[in-house]
Design a protein around this motif. Structure first.
Motif, mmCIF file in Angstrom:
data_model
loop_
_atom_site.group_PDB
_atom_site.id
_atom_site.type_symbol
_atom_site.label_atom_id
_atom_site.label_comp_id
_atom_site.label_asym_id
_atom_site.label_seq_id
_atom_site.Cartn_x
_atom_site.Cartn_y
_atom_site.Cartn_z
ATOM 1 N N GLU A 77 38.331 49.255 38.174
ATOM 2 C CA GLU A 77 39.677 48.685 38.069
ATOM 3 C C GLU A 77 40.207 48.776 36.643
ATOM 4 N N LEU A 78 39.317 48.575 35.667
ATOM 5 C CA LEU A 78 39.740 48.536 34.258
ATOM 6 C C LEU A 78 39.463 49.828 33.506
ATOM 7 N N GLY A 79 38.710 50.728 34.114
ATOM 8 C CA GLY A 79 38.372 51.972 33.444
ATOM 9 C C GLY A 79 37.375 51.793 32.321
ATOM 10 N N VAL A 80 36.420 50.880 32.543
ATOM 11 C CA VAL A 80 35.376 50.642 31.534
ATOM 12 C C VAL A 80 34.017 50.850 32.199
ATOM 13 N N TYR A 119 27.725 42.768 30.707
ATOM 14 C CA TYR A 119 27.548 41.935 29.518
ATOM 15 C C TYR A 119 28.449 40.702 29.588
ATOM 16 N N VAL A 120 29.701 40.922 29.955
ATOM 17 C CA VAL A 120 30.669 39.823 29.974
ATOM 18 C C VAL A 120 30.347 38.816 31.086
ATOM 19 N N MET A 121 30.072 39.328 32.278
ATOM 20 C CA MET A 121 29.819 38.431 33.416
ATOM 21 C C MET A 121 28.496 37.677 33.278
ATOM 22 N N ASN A 122 27.631 38.145 32.394
ATOM 23 C CA ASN A 122 26.374 37.440 32.108
ATOM 24 C C ASN A 122 26.439 36.674 30.795
ATOM 25 N N ASN A 123 27.685 36.511 30.275
ATOM 26 C CA ASN A 123 27.933 35.728 29.053
ATOM 27 C C ASN A 123 27.169 36.257 27.844
ATOM 28 N N GLN A 124 27.081 37.598 27.761
ATOM 29 C CA GLN A 124 26.378 38.216 26.635
ATOM 30 C C GLN A 124 27.327 38.987 25.719
ATOM 31 N N GLU A 125 28.635 38.714 25.862
ATOM 32 C CA GLU A 125 29.604 39.526 25.115
ATOM 33 C C GLU A 125 29.469 39.394 23.599
ATOM 34 N N VAL A 126 29.095 38.194 23.129
ATOM 35 C CA VAL A 126 28.980 38.002 21.678
ATOM 36 C C VAL A 126 27.815 38.806 21.122
ATOM 37 N N GLU A 127 26.634 38.641 21.756
ATOM 38 C CA GLU A 127 25.451 39.344 21.245
ATOM 39 C C GLU A 127 25.533 40.865 21.446
ATOM 40 N N SER A 142 38.798 42.373 25.346
ATOM 41 C CA SER A 142 38.164 43.082 26.462
ATOM 42 C C SER A 142 37.465 42.104 27.407
ATOM 43 N N ALA A 143 36.783 41.120 26.823
ATOM 44 C CA ALA A 143 36.084 40.121 27.633
ATOM 45 C C ALA A 143 37.072 39.340 28.495
ATOM 46 N N LYS A 144 38.215 39.004 27.897
ATOM 47 C CA LYS A 144 39.254 38.275 28.628
ATOM 48 C C LYS A 144 39.769 39.092 29.806
ATOM 49 N N LYS A 145 40.050 40.386 29.569
ATOM 50 C CA LYS A 145 40.557 41.245 30.635
ATOM 51 C C LYS A 145 39.552 41.403 31.774
ATOM 52 N N ILE A 146 38.267 41.481 31.412
ATOM 53 C CA ILE A 146 37.218 41.627 32.430
ATOM 54 C C ILE A 146 37.135 40.371 33.293
ATOM 55 N N ARG A 147 37.203 39.204 32.669
ATOM 56 C CA ARG A 147 37.137 37.958 33.428
ATOM 57 C C ARG A 147 38.374 37.778 34.316
ATOM 58 N N GLU A 148 39.521 38.177 33.805
ATOM 59 C CA GLU A 148 40.755 38.082 34.595
ATOM 60 C C GLU A 148 40.690 39.008 35.814
ATOM 61 N N ALA A 149 40.149 40.208 35.604
ATOM 62 C CA ALA A 149 40.003 41.160 36.718
ATOM 63 C C ALA A 149 39.004 40.644 37.750
ATOM 64 N N ALA A 150 37.926 40.035 37.262
ATOM 65 C CA ALA A 150 36.913 39.480 38.165
ATOM 66 C C ALA A 150 37.513 38.388 39.043
ATOM 67 N N ALA A 151 38.344 37.546 38.433
ATOM 68 C CA ALA A 151 38.998 36.467 39.188
ATOM 69 C C ALA A 151 40.002 37.039 40.183
ATOM 70 N N ARG A 152 40.734 38.036 39.743
ATOM 71 C CA ARG A 152 41.758 38.657 40.597
ATOM 72 C C ARG A 152 41.127 39.339 41.819
ATOM 73 N N LEU A 153 39.991 39.961 41.615
ATOM 74 C CA LEU A 153 39.307 40.663 42.700
ATOM 75 C C LEU A 153 38.387 39.752 43.517
ATOM 76 N N ASN A 154 38.355 38.459 43.101
ATOM 77 C CA ASN A 154 37.523 37.460 43.795
ATOM 78 C C ASN A 154 36.034 37.828 43.737
ATOM 79 N N TYR A 155 35.580 38.218 42.550
ATOM 80 C CA TYR A 155 34.175 38.584 42.345
ATOM 81 C C TYR A 155 33.288 37.341 42.406
ATOM 82 N N ARG A 156 32.193 37.418 43.134
ATOM 83 C CA ARG A 156 31.194 36.357 43.205
ATOM 84 C C ARG A 156 29.833 36.953 42.870
ATOM 85 N N PRO A 157 29.179 36.465 41.802
ATOM 86 C CA PRO A 157 27.893 37.049 41.410
ATOM 87 C C PRO A 157 26.816 36.825 42.464
#
Length: 337
Positions: free
Chosen positions: A13-16, A23-31, A38-53
């Motif tokens: 969806e984001l072309g990444v 990394y982002v969905m596992n809260n490892q974006e800082v390390e 980028s982290a914000k866009k990934i989380r917004e896309a996850a919410a929009r697509l109704n992603y459930r880990p």
């Protein structure tokens, strides 16, 4: 059935890359050096697509379930409600979920709950142990299960624990009565071997000794838990007949039952009988005067318990025996000193 959204779908969806999304969905974006935008866009896309880990797959990969097992003694206790909320709030801050159960002060049920939680693969346990549960605690130690005891503990077992200074709290409650010129303070406790309640008894006795008041066994009532109402009713009558001018209840449950009988006998508090309780109850608000009581630092107990357990889960070989002090809440049931 709608297809479940995967990490690769968010990446497409984001072309990444899928790795970046992981990394982002596992809260490892800082390390991993992922920028905030980028982290914000990934989380917004996850919410929009109704992603459930997929929590099962995630737990297998990292060898963690991010769950904590909590066993309390009885859901009827006000302490239980408060400590459960405090532990849940602190666990949530650390991205953990709490699964809890009540042993109902039964050692067999305590053992059963502990086993169920371990089989559910919780990462660690926070336990309010019951009477005669020492063998279960020793078994947890033998099997290197991370756990922390709260509220109660066994002096003969070397465990991580968070509790209060029950001796000091009981001493303070009893001395409050004595400083308000009550000469014959009584004590109502459970008939039990649990260390924290024994400590409250010793605190009461120490206050009498330090004040030059001889211990009068007729002013000490021990109540059977399974015969609570019956024993309290007999006990209050015994105390008044023995000339008690005040009474210290070792728990809020005992205080509530005691106050019911004091009311039924039309005894005026504090004019005819001073009253102090260890721990508070919402039912105190229904009494004709505010009840003086000791209060446990529930939020701090929860914070310290979770912090200690997470250290153990993360393989830090900590040894902590945290003993906190309780607060004292002045009411109108036994003077002002």
């Amino acid at each position: 059935m709608k297809k479940k959204v995967a990490l690769k779908d968010i990446a497409k969806e984001l072309g990444v890359s899928t790795a970046l999304v992981s990394y982002v969905m596992n809260n490892q974006e800082v390390e991993k050096g992922v920028n905030k935008e980028s982290a914000k866009k990934i989380r917004e896309a996850a919410a929009r697509l109704n992603y459930r880990p997929n929590q099962i797959a995630k737990s297998l990969k990292i060898n963690k379930t991010y769950t904590i097992g909590l066993v309390v003694a009885d859901i009827a206790y006000r302490f239980t409600t408060g400590i459960t909320r405090a532990i849940e709030a602190e666990a949530k801050k650390n991205k953990y979920t709490v699964i809890f159960g009540s042993s109902d002060e039964n050692s067999d049920k305590f053992q059963e709950l502990v086993n169920v939680l371990i089989n559910r693969q919780v990462d660690g346990l926070i336990l309010v142990p019951v009477e005669n549960s020492e063998k279960e605690i020793e078994l947890l130690q033998k099997n290197d299960v991370p756990f922390v005891l709260i509220d109660r503990y066994f002096p003969g077992l070397d465990t991580n624990l968070v509790a209060i200074d029950n001796h000091k709290a009981a001493y303070q409650c009893t001395m409050h009565l004595i400083k308000n010129n009550y000469k014959r303070p009584a004590f109502v406790n459970y008939k039990t071997k649990l260390f924290h309640l024994q400590e409250r008894k010793y605190g009461y006795e120490q206050a009498l000794k330090d004040s030059g008041i001889k211990l009068n066994e007729s002013l000490v009532i021990e109540v059977r838990e399974k015969h609570l109402e019956e024993d309290i009713k007999k006990g209050i009558k015994q105390l008044t007949s023995a000339g008690a001018d005040s009474v210290f209840f070792a728990t809020d449950i005992l205080a509530i039952q005691g106050l019911k009988n004091i009311n039924a006998l039309k005894i005026k508090v504090p004019k005819e009988l001073g009253v102090v309780s260890f721990d508070e109850s919402e039912a105190f608000e229904l009494f004709n005067c505010p009840i003086t009581h000791g209060r446990q630092p529930i939020v701090e107990i929860g914070k310290q318990a979770v912090a200690t357990l997470l250290d153990l889960i993360n393989n830090n070989r900590v040894k902590r025996k945290i003993i906190l002090e309780s607060d004292f809440v002045q009411g109108e049931s036994c003077g002002e000193a």
